[in-house]
Design a protein around this motif. Structure first.
Motif, mmCIF file in Angstrom:
data_model
loop_
_atom_site.group_PDB
_atom_site.id
_atom_site.type_symbol
_atom_site.label_atom_id
_atom_site.label_comp_id
_atom_site.label_asym_id
_atom_site.label_seq_id
_atom_site.Cartn_x
_atom_site.Cartn_y
_atom_site.Cartn_z
ATOM 1 N N TYR A 173 -9.843 69.894 15.718
ATOM 2 C CA TYR A 173 -10.544 70.500 14.578
ATOM 3 C C TYR A 173 -11.973 69.991 14.467
ATOM 4 N N ASN A 174 -12.701 70.140 15.553
ATOM 5 C CA ASN A 174 -14.121 69.767 15.569
ATOM 6 C C ASN A 174 -14.355 68.366 15.044
ATOM 7 N N LEU A 175 -13.411 67.461 15.309
ATOM 8 C CA LEU A 175 -13.505 66.071 14.893
ATOM 9 C C LEU A 175 -13.580 65.925 13.383
ATOM 10 N N SER A 176 -13.062 66.924 12.681
ATOM 11 C CA SER A 176 -13.028 66.815 11.222
ATOM 12 C C SER A 176 -11.811 65.991 10.816
ATOM 13 N N LEU A 177 -12.020 65.173 9.798
ATOM 14 C CA LEU A 177 -10.912 64.346 9.291
ATOM 15 C C LEU A 177 -10.216 65.031 8.113
ATOM 16 N N LYS A 178 -10.585 66.268 7.838
ATOM 17 C CA LYS A 178 -10.068 66.978 6.653
ATOM 18 C C LYS A 178 -8.535 66.963 6.564
ATOM 19 N N ASN A 201 -13.874 66.590 3.806
ATOM 20 C CA ASN A 201 -14.252 67.215 5.081
ATOM 21 C C ASN A 201 -15.400 66.456 5.747
ATOM 22 N N THR A 208 -16.562 64.046 9.292
ATOM 23 C CA THR A 208 -16.261 64.019 10.727
ATOM 24 C C THR A 208 -16.223 62.581 11.232
ATOM 25 N N LYS A 219 -16.784 60.307 15.116
ATOM 26 C CA LYS A 219 -17.301 60.433 16.491
ATOM 27 C C LYS A 219 -16.181 60.901 17.424
ATOM 28 N N LYS A 220 -15.012 60.349 17.201
ATOM 29 C CA LYS A 220 -13.838 60.730 17.984
ATOM 30 C C LYS A 220 -12.579 60.410 17.168
ATOM 31 N N ASN A 246 -19.579 60.891 6.732
ATOM 32 C CA ASN A 246 -19.072 60.993 8.101
ATOM 33 C C ASN A 246 -18.842 59.595 8.668
#
Ligand SMILES: Cc1cc2nc3c(=O)[nH]c(=O)nc-3n(C[C@H](O)[C@H](O)[C@H](O)COP(=O)(O)OP(=O)(O)OC[C@H]3O[C@@H](n4cnc5c(N)ncnc54)[C@H](O)[C@@H]3O)c2cc1C
Length: 230
Positions: free
Chosen positions: A8-13, A21, A23, A25-26, A64
């Protein structure tokens, strides 16, 4: 070895309860100790921030995260029977509520008051989770931790855990640079209901049993936190 980079595009959501929402780095899902150590050393060498998460239900991201987020999925449950007790050795990436459900399913009682608390088993010990008159410290036997720097594993016995209200030694002395690997839980074969909490004043206690306590707490919590688990 199993590495899953988030889809999910490195989202932590989807990986924190507040669904913030932000992000990283990885994001790396980790199911082995060796991978955990490997990531730690890479982060250290390249001076990249590192954080380990369970279910992200006790963390609030404000911005982020400019480092690597490790999602702990080191799983496994081992149960042994001795005299008057059941001894459980539970790896830290197990989901707490799933453990509670599982123990009841196989006829091991004593965790029912802690039904439906979000989070993983490792974090449960770190926070000394508690609800409705029971805390994990009441059933904990030991906690195994690993030093991420030298990979040595240490068993911290109940007294050494320094459990207090939502606190433990894993938030102080054994915090950064350590990970909780597994939690030892000791359940008596002689079940005694824990029903002194004011919550139980309004509950019909006739023919009380562990399943009734579990279901009552589960249903109440579920209504409150419907959003958490679909
Ligand atoms: C709706 C809701 C209801 C709740 N109800 C209760 C309740 O009734 N009682 C209660 O006690 N708590 C409750 N909590 C708090 C929460 O459930 C607990 O604190 C839980 O233990 C957090 O688990 P987690 O895996 O989500 O932790 P995370 O949020 O993923 O992590 C919490 C902290 O622990 C660290 N950490 C996680 N795993 C490890 C590991 N293996 N090794 C080292 N560090 C680690 C993380 O870096 C972070 O600092 C509630 C939370 C929510 C959102």
């Amino acid at each position: 070895m199993y590495i899953k980079h988030a889809d999910y595009n490195l989202s932590l959501k989807d990986l924190n309860t507040f669904a913030v929402n932000v992000t990283a780095k990885k994001i790396i899902f980790v199911s082995t100790i060796s991978l955990l150590i490997n990531i730690w050393h890479k982060c250290k060498t390249s001076k990249v921030p590192f954080i380990i998460l369970g279910e992200g239900s006790n963390i609030l991201f404000l911005e982020n995260y400019l480092g690597i987020v490790v999602i702990n999925r080191i799983k496994g449950i081992n149960i042994t029977e001795k005299n008057n007790f059941w001894y459980l050795h539970v790896n830290s990436g197990e989901i707490w509520h799933d453990l509670v459900q599982y123990t009841l399913k196989i006829g091991l009682f004593g965790l029912e008051n802690l039904a439906y608390i979000p989070g993983c088993v490792g974090s449960a010990a770190i926070q000394n989770i508690g609800a409705y008159g029971l805390e994990i410290k009441n059933v904990c036997n030991y906690v195994d931790i690993i030093s991420l720097n030298n990979a040595s594993i240490q068993r911290i016995n109940l007294q050494q855990c320094n459990f207090s209200y939502r606190n433990s030694i894993f938030q102080t002395k054994y915090n950064y640079g350590y990970a909780v690997l597994s939690v030892g839980i000791k359940l008596s074969k002689i079940w005694k209901p824990i029903i002194f909490h004011s919550f139980f004043k309004n509950i019909n206690l006739i023919q009380i049993n562990p399943y009734k306590i579990f279901n009552t707490i589960y249903n109440i919590r579920k209504k409150k936190y419907l959003i958490l688990r679909k």
